[in-house]
Design a protein around this motif. Structure first.
Motif, PDB file in Angstrom:
ATOM      1  N   GLU A 109       0.782  -1.230   0.111  1.00  0.00           N
ATOM      2  CA  GLU A 109      -0.112   0.040   0.026  1.00  0.00           C
ATOM      3  C   GLU A 109       0.781   1.243  -0.131  1.00  0.00           C
ATOM      4  O   GLU A 109       0.452   2.143  -0.672  1.00  0.00           O
ATOM      5  CB  GLU A 109      -1.083   0.289   1.080  1.00  0.00           C
ATOM      6  N   LYS A 110       1.958   1.215   0.932  1.00  0.00           N
ATOM      7  CA  LYS A 110       2.942   2.282   0.606  1.00  0.00           C
ATOM      8  C   LYS A 110       3.472   2.453  -0.600  1.00  0.00           C
ATOM      9  O   LYS A 110       3.582   3.961  -1.007  1.00  0.00           O
ATOM     10  CB  LYS A 110       4.043   1.925   1.759  1.00  0.00           C
ATOM     11  N   GLU A 111       3.841   1.657  -1.197  1.00  0.00           N
ATOM     12  CA  GLU A 111       4.513   1.832  -2.540  1.00  0.00           C
ATOM     13  C   GLU A 111       3.496   2.289  -3.457  1.00  0.00           C
ATOM     14  O   GLU A 111       3.698   3.171  -4.465  1.00  0.00           O
ATOM     15  CB  GLU A 111       4.942   0.344  -3.088  1.00  0.00           C
ATOM     16  N   GLU A 112       2.240   1.708  -3.562  1.00  0.00           N
ATOM     17  CA  GLU A 112       1.370   2.301  -4.253  1.00  0.00           C
ATOM     18  C   GLU A 112       0.733   3.673  -4.075  1.00  0.00           C
ATOM     19  O   GLU A 112       0.555   4.431  -4.956  1.00  0.00           O
ATOM     20  CB  GLU A 112      -0.119   1.381  -4.291  1.00  0.00           C
ATOM     21  N   TYR A 113       0.966   3.999  -2.763  1.00  0.00           N
ATOM     22  CA  TYR A 113       0.484   5.266  -2.501  1.00  0.00           C
ATOM     23  C   TYR A 113       1.516   6.402  -3.059  1.00  0.00           C
ATOM     24  O   TYR A 113       1.525   7.535  -3.707  1.00  0.00           O
ATOM     25  CB  TYR A 113       0.540   5.659  -0.998  1.00  0.00           C
ATOM     26  N   TYR A 114       2.906   6.163  -2.842  1.00  0.00           N
ATOM     27  CA  TYR A 114       3.912   6.865  -3.462  1.00  0.00           C
ATOM     28  C   TYR A 114       3.890   6.849  -4.890  1.00  0.00           C
ATOM     29  O   TYR A 114       4.338   7.919  -5.439  1.00  0.00           O
ATOM     30  CB  TYR A 114       5.405   6.443  -2.964  1.00  0.00           C
ATOM     31  N   GLN A 115       3.259   5.693  -5.462  1.00  0.00           N
ATOM     32  CA  GLN A 115       3.274   5.836  -6.954  1.00  0.00           C
ATOM     33  C   GLN A 115       2.363   6.604  -7.591  1.00  0.00           C
ATOM     34  O   GLN A 115       2.327   7.203  -8.582  1.00  0.00           O
ATOM     35  CB  GLN A 115       3.174   4.360  -7.356  1.00  0.00           C
ATOM     36  N   TYR A 116       1.026   6.709  -6.844  1.00  0.00           N
ATOM     37  CA  TYR A 116      -0.111   7.376  -7.396  1.00  0.00           C
ATOM     38  C   TYR A 116      -0.618   8.670  -6.451  1.00  0.00           C
ATOM     39  O   TYR A 116      -1.519   9.146  -6.741  1.00  0.00           O
ATOM     40  CB  TYR A 116      -1.306   6.378  -7.419  1.00  0.00           C
ATOM     41  N   ALA A 117       0.179   8.910  -5.431  1.00  0.00           N
ATOM     42  CA  ALA A 117      -0.224  10.082  -4.759  1.00  0.00           C
ATOM     43  C   ALA A 117      -0.316  11.457  -5.625  1.00  0.00           C
ATOM     44  O   ALA A 117      -1.327  12.017  -4.945  1.00  0.00           O
ATOM     45  CB  ALA A 117       0.892  10.168  -3.502  1.00  0.00           C
ATOM     46  N   LEU A 118       0.521  11.648  -6.484  1.00  0.00           N
ATOM     47  CA  LEU A 118       0.259  13.008  -7.207  1.00  0.00           C
ATOM     48  C   LEU A 118      -1.039  12.716  -8.348  1.00  0.00           C
ATOM     49  O   LEU A 118      -0.967  13.731  -8.954  1.00  0.00           O
ATOM     50  CB  LEU A 118       1.720  13.118  -7.876  1.00  0.00           C
ATOM     51  N   GLY A 119      -1.424  11.623  -8.418  1.00  0.00           N
ATOM     52  CA  GLY A 119      -2.440  11.384  -9.708  1.00  0.00           C
ATOM     53  C   GLY A 119      -3.536  12.530  -9.538  1.00  0.00           C
ATOM     54  O   GLY A 119      -3.687  12.816 -10.724  1.00  0.00           O
ATOM     55  N   SER A 167      -5.629  17.641 -11.719  1.00  0.00           N
ATOM     56  CA  SER A 167      -6.319  18.988 -11.583  1.00  0.00           C
ATOM     57  C   SER A 167      -5.569  19.891 -12.366  1.00  0.00           C
ATOM     58  O   SER A 167      -5.877  21.140 -12.487  1.00  0.00           O
ATOM     59  CB  SER A 167      -6.226  19.392  -9.864  1.00  0.00           C
ATOM     60  N   LEU A 168      -4.046  19.666 -12.476  1.00  0.00           N
ATOM     61  CA  LEU A 168      -3.526  20.712 -13.325  1.00  0.00           C
ATOM     62  C   LEU A 168      -3.469  20.648 -14.889  1.00  0.00           C
ATOM     63  O   LEU A 168      -3.506  21.738 -15.243  1.00  0.00           O
ATOM     64  CB  LEU A 168      -1.820  19.997 -13.042  1.00  0.00           C
ATOM     65  N   LEU A 169      -4.181  19.605 -15.108  1.00  0.00           N
ATOM     66  CA  LEU A 169      -4.418  19.368 -16.643  1.00  0.00           C
ATOM     67  C   LEU A 169      -5.203  20.476 -17.292  1.00  0.00           C
ATOM     68  O   LEU A 169      -5.028  21.230 -18.331  1.00  0.00           O
ATOM     69  CB  LEU A 169      -5.020  18.064 -17.171  1.00  0.00           C
ATOM     70  N   PRO A 170      -6.332  21.010 -16.704  1.00  0.00           N
ATOM     71  CA  PRO A 170      -6.997  22.077 -17.230  1.00  0.00           C
ATOM     72  C   PRO A 170      -6.250  23.312 -17.439  1.00  0.00           C
ATOM     73  O   PRO A 170      -6.593  24.161 -18.224  1.00  0.00           O
ATOM     74  CB  PRO A 170      -8.223  22.286 -16.370  1.00  0.00           C
ATOM     75  N   ILE A 171      -5.421  23.681 -16.322  1.00  0.00           N
ATOM     76  CA  ILE A 171      -4.581  24.913 -16.629  1.00  0.00           C
ATOM     77  C   ILE A 171      -3.515  24.665 -17.596  1.00  0.00           C
ATOM     78  O   ILE A 171      -3.491  25.754 -18.460  1.00  0.00           O
ATOM     79  CB  ILE A 171      -4.032  24.900 -15.147  1.00  0.00           C
ATOM     80  N   ILE A 172      -3.021  23.565 -17.913  1.00  0.00           N
ATOM     81  CA  ILE A 172      -2.247  23.580 -18.942  1.00  0.00           C
ATOM     82  C   ILE A 172      -3.076  23.643 -20.365  1.00  0.00           C
ATOM     83  O   ILE A 172      -2.427  24.381 -21.191  1.00  0.00           O
ATOM     84  CB  ILE A 172      -1.661  22.204 -19.009  1.00  0.00           C
ATOM     85  N   ASP A 173      -4.077  23.133 -20.225  1.00  0.00           N
ATOM     86  CA  ASP A 173      -5.095  23.293 -21.536  1.00  0.00           C
ATOM     87  C   ASP A 173      -5.308  24.884 -21.702  1.00  0.00           C
ATOM     88  O   ASP A 173      -5.297  25.227 -23.025  1.00  0.00           O
ATOM     89  CB  ASP A 173      -6.553  22.814 -21.349  1.00  0.00           C
ATOM     90  N   VAL A 230      -4.257  35.783 -18.232  1.00  0.00           N
ATOM     91  CA  VAL A 230      -3.234  35.414 -17.316  1.00  0.00           C
ATOM     92  C   VAL A 230      -3.728  35.358 -15.931  1.00  0.00           C
ATOM     93  O   VAL A 230      -3.284  34.374 -15.328  1.00  0.00           O
ATOM     94  CB  VAL A 230      -1.876  36.332 -17.682  1.00  0.00           C
ATOM     95  N   GLU A 231      -4.526  36.454 -15.549  1.00  0.00           N
ATOM     96  CA  GLU A 231      -4.993  36.343 -14.157  1.00  0.00           C
ATOM     97  C   GLU A 231      -5.832  35.054 -13.980  1.00  0.00           C
ATOM     98  O   GLU A 231      -5.822  34.583 -12.844  1.00  0.00           O
ATOM     99  CB  GLU A 231      -5.694  37.461 -14.045  1.00  0.00           C
ATOM    100  N   LEU A 232      -6.626  34.654 -15.059  1.00  0.00           N
ATOM    101  CA  LEU A 232      -7.479  33.765 -14.684  1.00  0.00           C
ATOM    102  C   LEU A 232      -6.604  32.307 -14.625  1.00  0.00           C
ATOM    103  O   LEU A 232      -6.962  31.426 -13.557  1.00  0.00           O
ATOM    104  CB  LEU A 232      -8.398  33.711 -15.959  1.00  0.00           C
ATOM    105  N   ILE A 233      -5.502  31.981 -15.320  1.00  0.00           N
ATOM    106  CA  ILE A 233      -4.706  31.032 -15.348  1.00  0.00           C
ATOM    107  C   ILE A 233      -4.078  31.138 -13.956  1.00  0.00           C
ATOM    108  O   ILE A 233      -4.077  30.042 -13.298  1.00  0.00           O
ATOM    109  CB  ILE A 233      -3.725  30.794 -16.370  1.00  0.00           C
ATOM    110  N   ASP A 267      -5.995  28.359  -6.661  1.00  0.00           N
ATOM    111  CA  ASP A 267      -6.951  27.552  -6.132  1.00  0.00           C
ATOM    112  C   ASP A 267      -6.434  26.004  -6.009  1.00  0.00           C
ATOM    113  O   ASP A 267      -6.836  25.402  -5.132  1.00  0.00           O
ATOM    114  CB  ASP A 267      -8.174  27.569  -7.048  1.00  0.00           C
ATOM    115  N   LEU A 268      -5.631  25.554  -7.025  1.00  0.00           N
ATOM    116  CA  LEU A 268      -5.341  24.062  -7.145  1.00  0.00           C
ATOM    117  C   LEU A 268      -4.482  24.026  -5.928  1.00  0.00           C
ATOM    118  O   LEU A 268      -4.373  22.841  -5.233  1.00  0.00           O
ATOM    119  CB  LEU A 268      -4.644  23.830  -8.338  1.00  0.00           C
ATOM    120  N   LEU A 269      -3.502  25.058  -5.612  1.00  0.00           N
ATOM    121  CA  LEU A 269      -2.448  24.531  -4.529  1.00  0.00           C
ATOM    122  C   LEU A 269      -3.224  24.668  -3.094  1.00  0.00           C
ATOM    123  O   LEU A 269      -2.813  23.969  -2.261  1.00  0.00           O
ATOM    124  CB  LEU A 269      -1.441  25.961  -4.435  1.00  0.00           C
TER     125      LEU A 269
END
Length: 209
Positions: free
Chosen positions: A88-98, A103-109, A131-134, A140-142
């Motif tokens: 479970e620890k290994e899986e957590y570290y592997q997918y913790a940032l998922g 949530s970061l992808l729409p900002i990149i879009d 720029v202000e919107l991005i 908000d994501l942070l």
């Protein structure tokens, strides 16, 4: 002188039937029993004690086997638990940032859409608004990820959160004070991610000191 042979008359020879008769003799049997009775006999009290000790030993062996079995079962459960936690620890570290990356992808879009706009007719106000919107989306994501900005400007200098890049003397203060922030600092779950890079005012020394 003439040879003369002596003749011996045999009148009785013992046979097997006589042996059987001897064995059937009551007196003989009585003698055999008396010999057997002379063998040492274990006292009844000792026999009972030996029986009790045998039962105790049997019970102790059974309890030992039960304890051993229980120990081995617990040992196996602990080993399985350790392996499960490790996985479970290994899986957590592997997918913790998922979730964060999703949530970061729409900002990149939005950034990609802004870079594709080549219309010179767009005024400065429209570009700044985009720029202000991005920027707002990123902040908000942070916050959603428990990342918060360290309040530094006009705050007492705290070496745990502030790093002084320059300093000036100032008369109207009695302790070091952050008067300018070169780069913002951030905390993550109250743990320092990076310190604020600051300019610090320090109390001015009296003349003659």
């Amino acid at each position: 002188m003439s040879d003369q042979k002596d003749e011996i008359e045999i009148t009785y020879l013992p046979d097997d039937s006589d042996k059987d008769n001897d064995n059937k003799d009551p007196q003989l049997k009585s003698n055999l029993k008396s010999k057997d009775s002379k063998k040492p006999q274990v006292p009844k009290k000792i026999r009972e004690q030996l029986k009790k000790q045998a039962e105790i030993l049997k019970r102790v062996v059974k309890e030992r086997d039960e304890i051993k079995d229980k120990y081995l079962r617990n040992l196996a459960e602990v080993d399985n638990f350790r392996k499960r936690v490790k996985k479970e620890k290994e899986e957590y570290y592997q997918y913790a940032l998922g979730e964060f990356l999703l949530s970061l992808l729409p900002i990149i879009d939005n950034l990609e859409r802004a870079l594709k706009i080549k219309n010179a007719a767009l005024d400065e106000k429209s570009i700044l608004s985009g720029v202000e919107l991005i920027y707002k989306q990123l902040i908000d994501l942070l916050k959603k990820s428990n990342v918060e900005e360290i309040e530094s400007l006009d705050q007492p200098f705290d070496p745990n959160y502030h790093q002084a890049l320059s300093k000036i003397e100032q008369e109207d203060i009695d302790q070091p004070l952050v008067v300018e922030v070169y780069q913002k600092g951030y905390r993550y779950h109250n743990k320092l991610l990076r310190p604020s890079l600051t300019k610090v005012a320090i109390p001015k020394k009296p003349n003659g000191d």
